[in-house]
Design a protein around this motif. Structure first.
Motif, PDB file in Angstrom:
ATOM      1  N   VAL A 365      16.481  15.675 -18.124  1.00  0.00           N
ATOM      2  CA  VAL A 365      16.407  14.838 -16.920  1.00  0.00           C
ATOM      3  C   VAL A 365      15.451  13.672 -17.148  1.00  0.00           C
ATOM      4  N   THR A 366      14.342  13.926 -17.843  1.00  0.00           N
ATOM      5  CA  THR A 366      13.383  12.851 -18.121  1.00  0.00           C
ATOM      6  C   THR A 366      14.012  11.753 -18.970  1.00  0.00           C
ATOM      7  N   ARG A 367      14.780  12.140 -19.989  1.00  0.00           N
ATOM      8  CA  ARG A 367      15.447  11.128 -20.817  1.00  0.00           C
ATOM      9  C   ARG A 367      16.465  10.333 -20.002  1.00  0.00           C
ATOM     10  N   THR A 368      17.186  11.001 -19.113  1.00  0.00           N
ATOM     11  CA  THR A 368      18.163  10.298 -18.272  1.00  0.00           C
ATOM     12  C   THR A 368      17.479   9.295 -17.351  1.00  0.00           C
ATOM     13  N   LEU A 369      16.370   9.698 -16.744  1.00  0.00           N
ATOM     14  CA  LEU A 369      15.640   8.792 -15.845  1.00  0.00           C
ATOM     15  C   LEU A 369      15.062   7.609 -16.605  1.00  0.00           C
ATOM     16  N   LEU A 370      14.497   7.852 -17.789  1.00  0.00           N
ATOM     17  CA  LEU A 370      13.902   6.763 -18.564  1.00  0.00           C
ATOM     18  C   LEU A 370      14.969   5.781 -19.044  1.00  0.00           C
ATOM     19  N   ARG A 371      16.128   6.312 -19.425  1.00  0.00           N
ATOM     20  CA  ARG A 371      17.216   5.434 -19.865  1.00  0.00           C
ATOM     21  C   ARG A 371      17.688   4.532 -18.717  1.00  0.00           C
ATOM     22  N   ALA A 372      17.780   5.088 -17.514  1.00  0.00           N
ATOM     23  CA  ALA A 372      18.186   4.280 -16.358  1.00  0.00           C
ATOM     24  C   ALA A 372      17.109   3.271 -15.979  1.00  0.00           C
ATOM     25  N   LEU A 373      15.830   3.635 -16.158  1.00  0.00           N
ATOM     26  CA  LEU A 373      14.741   2.741 -15.786  1.00  0.00           C
ATOM     27  C   LEU A 373      14.690   1.513 -16.694  1.00  0.00           C
ATOM     28  N   LEU A 374      14.914   1.693 -17.990  1.00  0.00           N
ATOM     29  CA  LEU A 374      14.775   0.597 -18.951  1.00  0.00           C
ATOM     30  C   LEU A 374      16.032  -0.254 -19.073  1.00  0.00           C
ATOM     31  N   ASP A 375      17.094   0.089 -18.354  1.00  0.00           N
ATOM     32  CA  ASP A 375      18.322  -0.695 -18.399  1.00  0.00           C
ATOM     33  C   ASP A 375      18.201  -1.861 -17.413  1.00  0.00           C
ATOM     34  N   SER A 376      18.043  -3.055 -17.937  1.00  0.00           N
ATOM     35  CA  SER A 376      17.820  -4.214 -17.071  1.00  0.00           C
ATOM     36  C   SER A 376      19.062  -4.629 -16.296  1.00  0.00           C
ATOM     37  N   SER A 377      20.232  -4.123 -16.697  1.00  0.00           N
ATOM     38  CA  SER A 377      21.459  -4.489 -15.987  1.00  0.00           C
ATOM     39  C   SER A 377      21.668  -3.694 -14.707  1.00  0.00           C
ATOM     40  N   LYS A 378      20.857  -2.652 -14.515  1.00  0.00           N
ATOM     41  CA  LYS A 378      21.013  -1.817 -13.323  1.00  0.00           C
ATOM     42  C   LYS A 378      20.438  -2.521 -12.095  1.00  0.00           C
ATOM     43  N   PRO A 379      20.973  -2.219 -10.894  1.00  0.00           N
ATOM     44  CA  PRO A 379      20.446  -2.826  -9.665  1.00  0.00           C
ATOM     45  C   PRO A 379      19.127  -2.188  -9.248  1.00  0.00           C
ATOM     46  N   VAL A 380      18.585  -2.703  -8.150  1.00  0.00           N
ATOM     47  CA  VAL A 380      17.272  -2.246  -7.697  1.00  0.00           C
ATOM     48  C   VAL A 380      17.303  -0.776  -7.287  1.00  0.00           C
ATOM     49  N   GLY A 381      18.432  -0.305  -6.737  1.00  0.00           N
ATOM     50  CA  GLY A 381      18.505   1.088  -6.307  1.00  0.00           C
ATOM     51  C   GLY A 381      18.356   2.062  -7.459  1.00  0.00           C
TER      52      GLY A 381
END
Length: 496
Positions: A365-381
């Motif tokens: 779960v930690t790796r999934t959260l970190l991957r989503a956090l560092l993806d600059s293409s993702k929206p603010v949500g």
């Protein structure tokens, strides 16, 4: 005590004269008083022991009536030869006879006379089969071992999805065909082609599943009513929805319905990502199932995690927001972020409760959260949900995983992105709240960092800029509790 008073011959309810001595005299044995007394007490002790053991058998049999079978079982347990000739399965038939000149009535049990020759010529009963059983692992941590008792993957793949059941995911995706090449683009299309190619003269064989999950009519009716109420948009049924959630949280006997409720939640989240009310209700359903103490939820954690992580990290939940400058759009965004906050709380609870059962749950779960956090293409949500998820993973994860990547994240997501100022303020304030979780409020001594009258020293500012970036460092230094936050960030690293 008066010495003239007579000491009782026995402390037992059994009278040595009426019972023991009479029995001894019938056998031609002359017992002294002391022996009769001790023998009577011993007989009473043995009878009490047999009765207590028989009562245990009666209670374990969920009965309130003591039967002769309980006494026989007690005798066997105590290694005493059981009684013969007493069977309560057939009623006892008593007959009467006149004895003596006075015509005294005597009742006796009439024994059935059996001809010896008929008994010898009777066929022997069949020898009963000895009870045997075997056991094997059907699946170990979701992986089916290759043992003779389990079907081969090729055999499972040849079965229709309805029959093989467990090899189809809850969202309708065929697990066995996920890793295959693009030859069969659509499983339904492939099955239709196979049906066309099949010869009409070929004899069709019906394959029945080995295990059939049978639900009672009451459980089916309960599931249908609860599902109907949960997806209802009628305001008048709000009380029924609360009652349904309370029932899921407290009622026992719902374990058979758990996979059906989880499948229902997954389908609703997949199909209703634009409906905030439905998404909030599905999270409440998950929370109710987790809080139900009578449900063993460990085997279903792998099915719950995609539902929670979807609502935590999905690109878009709820209505699409094109501009966040208007107050109406900001209210919609806040309602979407509230759903992500609820999902983060549920994620924290599940990891705390089931993290010991699944050793790889927390790091995955930690790796999934970190991957989503560092993806600059993702929206603010998505970034907001990733921050909340990492925050709820504990101070150790925040310091080792989040703080180490804050500078890169702040540069790519906050500073060099097309997000609005309102969205950037949300992310920065959330990050500041996470850093406050690390702050240490202790009296300052000679081993801690020094703060001059105008602010922090240059070394501390440089260290802070290198750690979390210029933008976040400036925000942290403007806070009233900046000293405590910086201490928490560099505790044990920086000595001034």
């Amino acid at each position: 005590m008066d010495s003239s008073s007579k000491v009782p011959l026995s402390h037992s309810l059994w009278s040595p004269h009426d019972t023991v001595k009479d029995a001894a005299e019938s056998l031609g044995i002359n017992l002294p008083e002391e022996a009769a007394k001790n023998l009577a007490m011993d007989v009473e002790y043995r009878i009490h022991e047999i009765l207590e053991t028989a009562i245990k058998f009666m209670r374990h049999s969920k009965r309130k009536l003591l039967m002769t079978t309980d006494v026989n079982n007690a005798l066997k347990v105590l290694n005493i030869e059981p009684l013969y000739g007493y069977d309560n399965s057939q009623p006892l038939v008593f007959k009467e006879a006149l004895v003596g000149a006075g015509g005294q009535t005597l009742y006796y049990i009439d024994d059935n006379e059996i001809e010896f020759e008929k008994l010898i010529n009777q066929e022997l009963p069949k020898v009963p089969r000895q009870t045997t059983f075997t056991a094997h692992w059907l699946a170990i941590e979701g992986v089916q071992p290759m043992v003779p008792q389990n079907p081969l993957p090729a055999e499972i793949k040849s079965l229709p999805p309805i029959i093989r059941g467990a090899t189809s995911s809850m969202l309708g995706n065929d697990i066995l065909n996920l890793g295959q090449s693009g030859d069969n683009k659509d499983s339904a299309q492939g099955s239709s082609v196979a049906t066309k190619d099949k010869k009409p003269t070929e004899k069709e064989s019906e394959v029945k599943p080995l295990v059939k999950h049978v639900l009672s009519k009451e459980l089916k009716l309960y599931f249908d009513k609860v599902v109907e109420v949960l997806i209802s948009t009628d305001p008048e049924k709000e009380n029924l929805k609360d009652a349904a959630l309370t029932s899921l949280k407290n009622d026992p006997g719902l374990h058979q319905l758990v996979p059906y409720f989880i499948q229902f939640v997954a389908e609703q989240i997949t199909n209703q990502l634009r409906n905030i009310e439905i998404l909030s209700t599905m999270l409440e359903v998950i929370s109710a199932l987790v809080d139900n103490k009578t449900i063993f939820l460990d085997p279903y954690v792998h099915a719950l995690m995609p539902c929670i992580l979807t609502l935590l990290l999905a690109k878009r939940i709820g209505p699409i927001i094109k501009d966040t400058t208007s107050k109406e759009s900001q209210d919609i965004l806040r309602s979407q972020l509230a759903v992500r906050e609820f999902a983060a709380i549920l994620l924290e609870h599940i990891i705390k409760v089931y993290g010991s059962s699944y050793s790889t749950l927390r790091p995955r779960v930690t790796r999934t959260l970190l991957r989503a956090l560092l993806d600059s293409s993702k929206p603010v949500g998505t970034h907001y949900g990733a921050l909340l998820g990492l925050k709820n993973m504990g101070s150790e994860v925040v310091k080792l995983v989040l703080v180490g990547n804050l500078k890169v994240w702040c540069s790519s997501v906050v500073e060099n992105s097309d997000k609005s100022d309102y969205e950037k303020d949300i992310l920065l304030s959330t990050t500041l709240d996470i850093l406050r979780k690390l702050k240490i409020t202790v009296p300052q001594d000679e081993n801690q960092m020094e703060v001059d009258g105008e602010g922090f020293s240059e070394e501390i500012k440089t260290k802070l800029n290198d750690s979390i970036g210029d933008t976040l460092a400036e925000i942290v230094l403007d806070q009233d509790d900046a000293k405590d936050i910086v201490r928490g960030l560099f505790f044990g690293e920086l000595v001034v």
